[in-house]
Design a protein around this motif. Structure first.
Motif, mmCIF file in Angstrom:
data_model
loop_
_atom_site.group_PDB
_atom_site.id
_atom_site.type_symbol
_atom_site.label_atom_id
_atom_site.label_comp_id
_atom_site.label_asym_id
_atom_site.label_seq_id
_atom_site.Cartn_x
_atom_site.Cartn_y
_atom_site.Cartn_z
ATOM 1 N N ARG A 1 1.019 -1.301 0.181
ATOM 2 C CA ARG A 1 -0.130 -0.062 0.290
ATOM 3 C C ARG A 1 0.964 1.415 0.140
ATOM 4 O O ARG A 1 0.699 2.112 -0.450
ATOM 5 C CB ARG A 1 -1.023 -0.297 1.282
ATOM 6 N N LYS A 2 2.046 1.117 0.032
ATOM 7 C CA LYS A 2 2.728 1.967 -0.075
ATOM 8 C C LYS A 2 2.953 3.594 -1.592
ATOM 9 O O LYS A 2 2.729 2.692 -2.295
ATOM 10 C CB LYS A 2 4.076 1.819 0.370
ATOM 11 N N PRO A 3 2.713 4.510 -1.168
ATOM 12 C CA PRO A 3 2.474 5.230 -2.413
ATOM 13 C C PRO A 3 4.432 4.865 -3.451
ATOM 14 O O PRO A 3 5.475 4.365 -2.973
ATOM 15 C CB PRO A 3 3.238 6.621 -2.469
ATOM 16 N N ILE A 4 3.905 5.066 -4.459
ATOM 17 C CA ILE A 4 5.159 4.885 -5.227
ATOM 18 C C ILE A 4 5.516 5.330 -6.073
ATOM 19 O O ILE A 4 4.833 7.113 -6.337
ATOM 20 C CB ILE A 4 4.962 4.179 -6.528
ATOM 21 N N LEU A 5 6.695 6.420 -5.658
ATOM 22 C CA LEU A 5 7.849 7.392 -5.799
ATOM 23 C C LEU A 5 8.459 7.209 -7.132
ATOM 24 O O LEU A 5 9.602 6.448 -7.474
ATOM 25 C CB LEU A 5 8.251 8.121 -5.253
ATOM 26 N N LEU A 6 8.705 7.165 -9.106
ATOM 27 C CA LEU A 6 8.728 7.911 -9.943
ATOM 28 C C LEU A 6 10.066 8.890 -9.647
ATOM 29 O O LEU A 6 9.216 9.737 -10.050
ATOM 30 C CB LEU A 6 8.538 7.563 -11.065
#
Length: 242
Positions: free
Chosen positions: A5-10
Motif C-alpha cells: 500500500r505504500k505510495p510509489i514515487l518515480l
C-alpha cells in the motif's frame, strides 16, 4: 502501512520518457496518479491532488500516505531539475514510500531538454541530483532502489513495465500499454513538454528532429554531457536489464 500500500514515487531525469511511463500508470485505472507534484509546489506554491489543494511538500507527502492507506494506491512521478531538501529530510520518504528511478542516455536527454529550455542551468539537466536522491534512498534503506532506463522502456515496453510492476507490488495490466491519444489534466501546467506523449497511443521511440543542437554540435552541451555522464553511469549500473 504494508509494502503493498505504500505510495510509489518515480524520480526521473528530465526528458527520460517518464511522462510516457506515467501515461501507462494512468491507463491502469486503479491508481491515484500525480504528475510532478513537488515541482509544481516549487513553481506555483500549490498543487491540486486527490481533490485537495496542498501548499507544502510535507503536506503533499501526508496526503500521498493518507490516500494510499485508503482505497487507491498513489503513483507519482517527479523530475530532478528542482531540489527537494525539506522532503528529503522527512524520514517517512524512505520508510513509507517506494522510491524508484528513471534515467536515459545523457546525450539524447540533454539534447531534448535543451531544445525545450535552452536557458537551463547545469543542475537542471538533473543527472547529478537524481544520483543524490538515489544515494539518499540507498543509504536510508540499505537497499538498491529500482532503476529503469527510458531507452529500455521504448525498446522493450512490456517486459520493462511488467518487471517494474513486479518489483513495486502492482499487478501487470497489459491493457494499460495502449491508450487513446490526447492531452491529460495531470500535466496541463507543463503541456508543451509532453506533446509527443499526448500524440502517442503507446510506448514508442519518437524520432529526434533533424535540426537539433547536440553535444556533437554545441560546446556548451558537450560540457553539460561530460559533467552528467558519470552520474548516469553510476545509476545505469543498477538499471533493470531486459
Amino acid at each position: 502501512m504494508s509494502a503493498a500500500r505504500k505510495p510509489i514515487l518515480l524520480w526521473a531525469v528530465p526528458r527520460s520518457r517518464s511522462t510516457a511511463f506515467l501515461r501507462v500508470m494512468i491507463e491502469r485505472g486503479d491508481l491515484e496518479v500525480a504528475h510532478e507534484p513537488f515541482s509544481y509546489l516549487q513553481a506555483d506554491g500549490h498543487v491540486e491532488f486527490a481533490g485537495r489543494r496542498v501548499t507544502s511538500p510535507i503536506e503533499m507527502l501526508d496526503l500521498m500516505l493518507d490516500v494510499s492507506a485508503g482505497e487507491r494506491r498513489v503513483f507519482a512521478k517527479e523530475t530532478s531539475d528542482y531540489t527537494y531538501t525539506p522532503l528529503l529530510e522527512d524520514k517517512r520518504l524512505f520508510s513509507d514510500v517506494v522510491n524508484t528511478f528513471m534515467i536515459r542516455e545523457p546525450r539524447a536527454a540533454i539534447s531534448s531538454h535543451y531544445a525545450m529550455n535552452p536557458g537551463a542551468t547545469l543542475d537542471e539537466y538533473g543527472f547529478e541530483y537524481l544520483h543524490t536522491i538515489f544515494d539518499a534512498v540507498r543509504s536510508a534503506t540499505g537497499e538498491i532502489p529500482l532503476v529503469i532506463d527510458g531507452d529500455d522502456l521504448v525498446a522493450d515496453p512490456e517486459p520493462t513495465v511488467r518487471a517494474y510492476c513486479e518489483r513495486v507490488g502492482l499487478d501487470f495490466k497489459p491493457e494499460a500499454m495502449r491508450w487513446e491519444p490526447g492531452r491529460r489534466d495531470n500535466w496541463r501546467r507543463t503541456d508543451q513538454w509532453h506533446a509527443e506523449v499526448a500524440e502517442s497511443s503507446g510506448l514508442v521511440a519518437g524520432k529526434a528532429p533533424e535540426r537539433r543542437e547536440t553535444p556533437d554540435t554545441n560546446e556548451h552541451l558537450r560540457r553539460v554531457a561530460e559533467h552528467h555522464q558519470p552520474f548516469y553511469d553510476a545509476l545505469a549500473r543498477h538499471r533493470l536489464a531486459g
